[in-house]
Write a protein that holds these residues in place. Structure first.
Motif, PDB file in Angstrom:
ATOM      1  N   ASP A  10      -6.747  38.249 -37.878  1.00  0.00           N
ATOM      2  CA  ASP A  10      -6.580  37.229 -38.893  1.00  0.00           C
ATOM      3  C   ASP A  10      -7.681  37.300 -39.843  1.00  0.00           C
ATOM      4  O   ASP A  10      -8.740  36.596 -39.953  1.00  0.00           O
ATOM      5  CB  ASP A  10      -6.666  35.541 -38.257  1.00  0.00           C
TER       6      ASP A  10
ATOM      7  N   TRP B 145      -7.155  38.606 -47.267  1.00  0.00           N
ATOM      8  CA  TRP B 145      -7.167  39.802 -47.899  1.00  0.00           C
ATOM      9  C   TRP B 145      -7.360  39.729 -49.267  1.00  0.00           C
ATOM     10  O   TRP B 145      -6.386  38.729 -49.893  1.00  0.00           O
ATOM     11  CB  TRP B 145      -5.869  40.746 -47.545  1.00  0.00           C
TER      12      TRP B 145
ATOM     13  N   LEU C 188      -1.312  47.398 -47.096  1.00  0.00           N
ATOM     14  CA  LEU C 188      -1.094  46.080 -46.197  1.00  0.00           C
ATOM     15  C   LEU C 188       0.348  45.929 -45.742  1.00  0.00           C
ATOM     16  O   LEU C 188       0.287  45.554 -44.371  1.00  0.00           O
ATOM     17  CB  LEU C 188      -1.448  44.834 -46.943  1.00  0.00           C
TER      18      LEU C 188
ATOM     19  N   GLU D  14       0.911  42.793 -43.454  1.00  0.00           N
ATOM     20  CA  GLU D  14       0.268  41.722 -44.185  1.00  0.00           C
ATOM     21  C   GLU D  14       0.380  41.877 -45.744  1.00  0.00           C
ATOM     22  O   GLU D  14       1.187  42.841 -46.378  1.00  0.00           O
ATOM     23  CB  GLU D  14      -1.094  42.238 -43.777  1.00  0.00           C
TER      24      GLU D  14
END
Length: 77
Positions: A40, A43, A56, A61
């Motif tokens: 977690d 970014w 990502l 992500e």
């Protein structure tokens, strides 16, 4: 300004923040990105974000924060 800081704090939400730079740091992130899967992390990237977003995506992500900087009327003396 307080409202902006509160919003930033709510986006970060106590997570570690990973700032994605450009150049060699992008190459290194691409090489090691799978080490960050299932973590977690908040970014963050600056200006040109497409390369960071593509890296990502490999771990499902996306960027949480995109910083945009503009230089207007820059004069070097």
């Amino acid at each position: 300004m307080v409202a902006e800081l509160e919003k930033l704090a709510s986006v970060i939400n106590g997570r570690p923040v990973c700032f994605i730079g450009h150049g060699q740091s992008l190459s290194e992130l691409d090489r090691w990105i799978y080490r960050f899967k299932s973590r977690d992390i908040c970014w963050v990237s600056l200006n040109q974000v497409e390369m960071a977003r593509n890296i990502l995506k490999k771990i499902g992500e996306d960027l949480d924060i995109i910083l945009v900087m503009l230089m207007i009327g820059l004069q070097i003396i």
